[in-house]
Design an enzyme around this catalytic site. Structure first.
Site, mmCIF file in Angstrom:
data_model
loop_
_atom_site.group_PDB
_atom_site.id
_atom_site.type_symbol
_atom_site.label_atom_id
_atom_site.label_comp_id
_atom_site.label_asym_id
_atom_site.label_seq_id
_atom_site.Cartn_x
_atom_site.Cartn_y
_atom_site.Cartn_z
ATOM 1 N N LYS A 136 -52.162 -22.383 -3.028
ATOM 2 C CA LYS A 136 -51.866 -23.576 -2.218
ATOM 3 C C LYS A 136 -51.193 -23.176 -0.902
ATOM 4 C CE LYS A 136 -48.761 -27.421 -1.857
ATOM 5 N NZ LYS A 136 -47.912 -28.451 -2.444
ATOM 6 N N PRO A 150 -52.236 -21.651 -22.583
ATOM 7 C CA PRO A 150 -51.006 -22.377 -22.236
ATOM 8 C C PRO A 150 -49.975 -21.402 -21.695
ATOM 9 C CG PRO A 150 -51.353 -22.349 -24.630
ATOM 10 C CD PRO A 150 -52.549 -21.697 -24.009
ATOM 11 N N ARG A 151 -49.321 -21.753 -20.586
ATOM 12 C CA ARG A 151 -48.310 -20.850 -20.034
ATOM 13 C C ARG A 151 -46.978 -21.085 -20.737
ATOM 14 N NH1 ARG A 151 -50.233 -22.548 -14.050
ATOM 15 N NH2 ARG A 151 -51.993 -21.137 -13.828
ATOM 16 N N ARG A 154 -60.086 9.265 -11.548
ATOM 17 C CA ARG A 154 -61.018 9.695 -10.505
ATOM 18 C C ARG A 154 -62.414 10.095 -10.963
ATOM 19 N NH1 ARG A 154 -57.090 14.002 -8.914
ATOM 20 N NH2 ARG A 154 -56.671 13.565 -11.104
ATOM 21 N N VAL A 163 -44.340 -30.567 -3.700
ATOM 22 C CA VAL A 163 -44.099 -31.755 -4.534
ATOM 23 C C VAL A 163 -45.410 -32.277 -5.142
ATOM 24 C CG1 VAL A 163 -41.954 -32.447 -3.403
ATOM 25 C CG2 VAL A 163 -44.142 -33.219 -2.447
ATOM 26 N N ASN A 206 -58.318 -10.996 -12.412
ATOM 27 C CA ASN A 206 -57.240 -11.518 -13.280
ATOM 28 C C ASN A 206 -56.493 -12.643 -12.554
ATOM 29 O OD1 ASN A 206 -56.332 -9.613 -11.415
ATOM 30 N ND2 ASN A 206 -54.852 -8.659 -12.780
ATOM 31 N N LYS A 210 -49.363 -19.602 -5.095
ATOM 32 C CA LYS A 210 -49.719 -18.805 -3.909
ATOM 33 C C LYS A 210 -50.963 -19.368 -3.226
ATOM 34 C CE LYS A 210 -50.011 -15.201 -6.592
ATOM 35 N NZ LYS A 210 -49.471 -15.764 -7.840
ATOM 36 N N GLY A 224 -55.957 -16.069 -10.468
ATOM 37 C CA GLY A 224 -56.601 -17.381 -10.380
ATOM 38 C C GLY A 224 -55.778 -18.206 -9.431
ATOM 39 N N GLU A 229 -47.435 -18.919 -9.188
ATOM 40 C CA GLU A 229 -46.337 -19.646 -8.551
ATOM 41 C C GLU A 229 -46.840 -20.730 -7.606
ATOM 42 O OE1 GLU A 229 -46.779 -16.354 -8.427
ATOM 43 O OE2 GLU A 229 -45.016 -15.330 -9.239
HETATM 44 P P1 GDP Z 1 -51.350 -18.997 -7.985
HETATM 45 O O1 GDP Z 1 -51.979 -18.062 -8.955
HETATM 46 O O2 GDP Z 1 -49.997 -18.546 -7.551
HETATM 47 O O3 GDP Z 1 -52.222 -19.319 -6.813
HETATM 48 O O4 GDP Z 1 -51.104 -20.364 -8.775
HETATM 49 P P2 GDP Z 1 -52.172 -21.105 -9.733
HETATM 50 O O5 GDP Z 1 -53.194 -21.744 -8.890
HETATM 51 O O6 GDP Z 1 -52.630 -20.218 -10.827
HETATM 52 O O7 GDP Z 1 -51.240 -22.161 -10.433
HETATM 53 C C1 GDP Z 1 -50.506 -23.102 -9.704
HETATM 54 C C2 GDP Z 1 -50.909 -24.513 -10.136
HETATM 55 O O8 GDP Z 1 -49.962 -25.441 -9.649
HETATM 56 C C3 GDP Z 1 -52.232 -24.955 -9.579
HETATM 57 O O9 GDP Z 1 -52.852 -25.828 -10.485
HETATM 58 C C4 GDP Z 1 -51.841 -25.709 -8.304
HETATM 59 O O10 GDP Z 1 -52.803 -26.667 -7.911
HETATM 60 C C5 GDP Z 1 -50.571 -26.354 -8.742
HETATM 61 N N1 GDP Z 1 -49.543 -26.571 -7.716
HETATM 62 C C6 GDP Z 1 -49.213 -25.776 -6.669
HETATM 63 N N2 GDP Z 1 -48.126 -26.266 -6.059
HETATM 64 C C7 GDP Z 1 -47.748 -27.366 -6.736
HETATM 65 C C8 GDP Z 1 -46.654 -28.294 -6.607
HETATM 66 O O11 GDP Z 1 -45.793 -28.187 -5.734
HETATM 67 N N3 GDP Z 1 -46.601 -29.298 -7.529
HETATM 68 C C9 GDP Z 1 -47.539 -29.456 -8.511
HETATM 69 N N4 GDP Z 1 -47.398 -30.468 -9.366
HETATM 70 N N5 GDP Z 1 -48.560 -28.601 -8.648
HETATM 71 C C10 GDP Z 1 -48.654 -27.572 -7.778
HETATM 72 P P1 IMO Z 2 -52.216 -14.931 -10.252
HETATM 73 O O1 IMO Z 2 -52.651 -14.167 -9.034
HETATM 74 C C1 IMO Z 2 -50.336 -14.857 -14.172
HETATM 75 C C2 IMO Z 2 -50.788 -11.208 -16.520
HETATM 76 C C3 IMO Z 2 -51.582 -11.376 -17.802
HETATM 77 C C4 IMO Z 2 -50.899 -10.351 -18.687
HETATM 78 C C5 IMO Z 2 -50.618 -9.214 -17.695
HETATM 79 C C6 IMO Z 2 -51.666 -8.113 -17.722
HETATM 80 O O2 IMO Z 2 -53.068 -16.081 -10.577
HETATM 81 O O3 IMO Z 2 -50.765 -15.278 -10.149
HETATM 82 P P2 IMO Z 2 -54.125 -7.938 -16.751
HETATM 83 O O4 IMO Z 2 -55.359 -8.737 -17.064
HETATM 84 O O5 IMO Z 2 -53.722 -7.983 -15.320
HETATM 85 O O6 IMO Z 2 -54.188 -6.546 -17.293
HETATM 86 O O7 IMO Z 2 -52.967 -8.652 -17.601
HETATM 87 O O8 IMO Z 2 -50.582 -9.802 -16.416
HETATM 88 N N1 IMO Z 2 -51.471 -11.661 -15.294
HETATM 89 C C7 IMO Z 2 -51.207 -12.819 -14.680
HETATM 90 N N2 IMO Z 2 -50.386 -13.815 -15.034
HETATM 91 N N3 IMO Z 2 -51.025 -14.927 -13.026
HETATM 92 C C8 IMO Z 2 -51.832 -13.918 -12.645
HETATM 93 O O9 IMO Z 2 -52.443 -13.881 -11.445
HETATM 94 C C9 IMO Z 2 -51.985 -12.810 -13.511
HETATM 95 N N4 IMO Z 2 -52.710 -11.667 -13.469
HETATM 96 C C10 IMO Z 2 -52.371 -10.959 -14.559
HETATM 97 O O10 IMO Z 2 -51.463 -12.672 -18.317
HETATM 98 O O11 IMO Z 2 -49.674 -10.846 -19.130
HETATM 99 MG MG MG Z 3 -52.848 -18.097 -10.865
#
Ligand code: GDP
Ligand code: IMO
Ligand code: MG
Length: 424
Positions: free
Chosen positions: A17, A304-305, A142, A414, A37, A15, A39, A13
């Protein structure tokens, strides 16, 4: 002020940032669940950091970083991450604390994850193949678990690994006809993990309670999203930990009442990686538009998401279970250029309109979204820093999400950079 940041959808989402921004006013940033898992992306100027295990506060040179006992730690990933930061001039020496009770992800966990997914064929869960499920399974079971504190006594660990790997090889060979794992290879790796990581291993619960007593401000960083929560998400298409804010107290031994505010992070639309129901999914040109404009490809796996409209039913549910006080709505900029937008305000399940999210895939798979359609806006908004400067239709869209989720939107993203955030 102690805060907790938690994802309200299926992960990614934004997080990372948000945590990076809030870390400016925090002494300590804590990862309390999940493993590599996750990123989490942090963008600072022309530098882009993708963090899997280190809290997103780690890029700030003075922030203390804590990895608590419910995190499953893959030492290989963690060491690589520490070294990666060092190459960019950021050192973790003296400011990274890892729980002695955190469980260790070893090569056989990743192998088990991979073999199980392959064997499931079209029924696979679409995991990140980072060994997360198998490591948590060993924790719950365990008898065959290895924890960070076990790296302190290598003699004992050697004997333990021999026993574990003998068992694992029997299972892997019988179920998957897999090549055996070599116990000595795993042990050699553990020896190098011990050398590199033991200086950071400690009792993080004691550390956190001491910090609270000293009045330091703590930021708890959720991983994944509330809908991937093992107990309250879309099981079995979930991760293996409590990724909602409910996982925070159990994950680090700090009671939920010690947190002053819970901030939920949601995208202005919805994404999901991996399998599982996704009622508002747009597997069409709308989804492709969002994927291209929002660069919606996984930070960990590059997949791809899946993309779709904002789902107010899902986010309201997450806000409830995660005790959310306010929402940070990210990626509003990605929606610029769409003629009209839809928000899922209810589900129709067997002819009945429901606004409470069914965390049960049988019922969720039958849900057809009931949409509210609203006009979009053409203007690019990546330079906007004041809420009132947003196009009228963008403000209307934000207000509608606030109303449907019954939660105030305090921040709006944004763009990926720190500065591309509107505070209200
Ligand atoms: P996280 O796992 O919740 O920390 O999110 P990710 O880093 O996996 O994915 C979020 C992506 O959206 C990253 O590439 C960020 O750099 C980007 N991002 C975060 N906030 C925004 C935003 O408001 N606008 C745009 N265009 N990109 C954003
Ligand atoms: P962040 O913290 C998005 C998803 C995987 C799969 C399911 C189970 O970046 O938001 P796992 O490897 O945990 O057993 O996979 O959960 N998944 C995520 N999807 N962001 C993540 O982390 C994820 N961590 C796990 O794609 O559907
Ligand atoms: Mg992520």
């Amino acid at each position: 002020m102690n805060s907790c940041v938690v994802g309200l959808q299926w992960g990614d989402e934004g997080k990372g940032k948000l945590v990076d921004i809030l870390a400016e006013d925090s002494d300590i940033v804590v990862r309390y669940s999940g493993g590599s898992n996750a990123g989490h992306t942090v963008v600072i100027g022309d530098k882009r950091f993708a963090l899997h295990l280190l809290p997103s506060g780690s890029v700030r040179p003075d922030t203390i970083c804590v990895i608590t006992s419910a995190v499953v730690v893959d030492p290989e990933v963690l060491i690589k991450e520490i070294e990666g930061l060092a190459e960019k001039g950021v050192t973790l020496d003296g400011r990274l604390f890892i729980s002695e009770n955190a469980h260790v992800v070893l090569d056989y966990h990743k192998k088990e994850d991979q073999l199980r997914e392959e064997s499931l064929g079209k029924n696979k869960l679409g995991t990140t193949v980072r060994g997360i499920g198998p490591c948590y399974a060993d924790k719950v079971g365990r008898s065959y678990a290895v924890r960070m504190g076990d790296l302190r006594d290598l003699g004992q660990l050697k004997a333990k690994l021999r026993e574990i790997i003998e068992y694992k090889n029997k299972v892997l060979s019988a179920v998957y006809s897999a090549e055996p794992i070599r116990a000595d290879e795993i042990f050699d790796k553990c020896r190098s993990y011990a050398e590199r990581l033991l200086p950071h291993v400690t009792d993080t619960t004691e550390y956190l309670h001491g910090s609270i007593a000293a009045g330091r401000s703590i930021l708890f960083e959720g991983a994944q999203g509330s809908l991937l929560d093992l107990d309250h998400g879309t099981f079995p298409y979930v991760t293996s930990s409590n990724s909602s804010s409910l996982g925070m107290p159990a994950g680090c031994g700090v009671p939920a009442k010690m947190v002053d505010r819970y901030i939920g992070v949601a995208k202005a639309y919805t994404t999901r990686v991996g399998a599982g129901p996704f009622p508002a999914e747009q597997d069409n040109e709308i989804g492709q538009y969002i994927r291209d404009k929002g660069h919606e490809y996984g930070t960990t796996t590059g997949r791809p998401r899946r993309c779709g409209w904002f789902d107010a039913v899902a986010v309201s549910y997450s806000a409830k279970i995660s005790a959310i006080d306010s929402i940070a709505l990210m990626h509003l900029d990605t929606l610029s250029g769409l003629k009209e937008l839809k928000i899922c305000r209810a589900y129709n399940i067997s002819g009945e309109e429901k606004t409470f999210f069914p965390a049960n895939v049988d019922r969720l798979s039958q849900a057809s979204p009931v949409y509210e359609t609203v006009p979009g806006w053409d203007e690019e908004i990546t330079e906007v820093s004041d809420y009132d400067e947003l196009p009228l239709h963008a403000r209307d869209y934000v207000r509608m999400i606030e109303e449907m989720t019954d939660t105030p939107i305090a921040m709006i993203g944004v763009g990926p950079a720190r500065s591309q955030t509107i505070f209200r």
